[in-house]
Design a protein around this motif. Sequence first.
Motif, short mmCIF file in Angstrom:
data_model
loop_
_atom_site.label_atom_id
_atom_site.label_comp_id
_atom_site.label_asym_id
_atom_site.label_seq_id
_atom_site.Cartn_x
_atom_site.Cartn_y
_atom_site.Cartn_z
N UNK A 27 0.85 -1.18 0.00
CA UNK A 27 0.00 0.00 0.00
C UNK A 27 0.90 1.24 0.00
N UNK A 28 0.38 2.31 -0.58
CA UNK A 28 1.14 3.55 -0.71
C UNK A 28 0.44 4.65 0.08
N UNK A 29 1.24 5.45 0.75
CA UNK A 29 0.75 6.66 1.42
C UNK A 29 1.57 7.84 0.95
N UNK A 30 0.95 8.99 0.86
CA UNK A 30 1.62 10.18 0.34
C UNK A 30 1.48 11.32 1.33
N UNK A 31 2.53 12.09 1.48
CA UNK A 31 2.49 13.34 2.22
C UNK A 31 2.62 14.46 1.20
N UNK A 32 1.52 15.13 0.91
CA UNK A 32 1.50 16.21 -0.07
C UNK A 32 1.97 17.50 0.60
N UNK A 33 2.94 18.14 0.01
CA UNK A 33 3.55 19.37 0.54
C UNK A 33 4.09 19.17 1.96
N UNK A 34 4.47 17.94 2.30
CA UNK A 34 5.00 17.59 3.62
C UNK A 34 4.01 17.88 4.74
N UNK A 35 2.73 18.04 4.40
CA UNK A 35 1.75 18.46 5.40
C UNK A 35 0.44 17.68 5.31
N UNK A 36 -0.01 17.33 4.12
CA UNK A 36 -1.33 16.74 3.94
C UNK A 36 -1.18 15.23 3.69
N UNK A 37 -1.62 14.39 4.64
CA UNK A 37 -1.51 12.94 4.45
C UNK A 37 -2.62 12.42 3.53
N UNK A 38 -2.22 11.63 2.54
CA UNK A 38 -3.17 11.00 1.63
C UNK A 38 -2.94 9.49 1.69
N UNK A 39 -3.85 8.77 2.31
CA UNK A 39 -3.71 7.33 2.46
C UNK A 39 -2.56 6.93 3.37
#
Length: 106
Positions: free
Chosen positions: A42-54
């Motif tokens: 499974x993949x999780x992303x931190x958008x702009x080092x602030x917003x967690x996505x998954x």
Amino acid sequence: MKKLLGVLLMVLFILGCASVPLEITSIGKTEYEVVGEGSGSAVGIMLFELIPIGQNTRFQRAYNAAVNSRGGDALLNPVISENWFWAYVLNGYVTKIKGTVIKYKK
């Protein structure tokens, strides 16, 4: 106005860092059949080092994918590995879980 902005940022920060605990099912029954080796990721992303996505559920999703890869009920001897990647606006985290999939006898 500055106080309102500060409170709003604090609330967003607190909500963005909340997650559920990882629940790896323990073997409750003594009779089970070994189905075979299974793996999931499974993949999780931190958008702009602030917003967690998954990000907050990726370990549980990887575990469930490993169990479901062989149609089982639980996983014995799980091995967890993690890789990271970076892009200009995000950081990505890939969790991989593999182990022996079992199915409980009824």
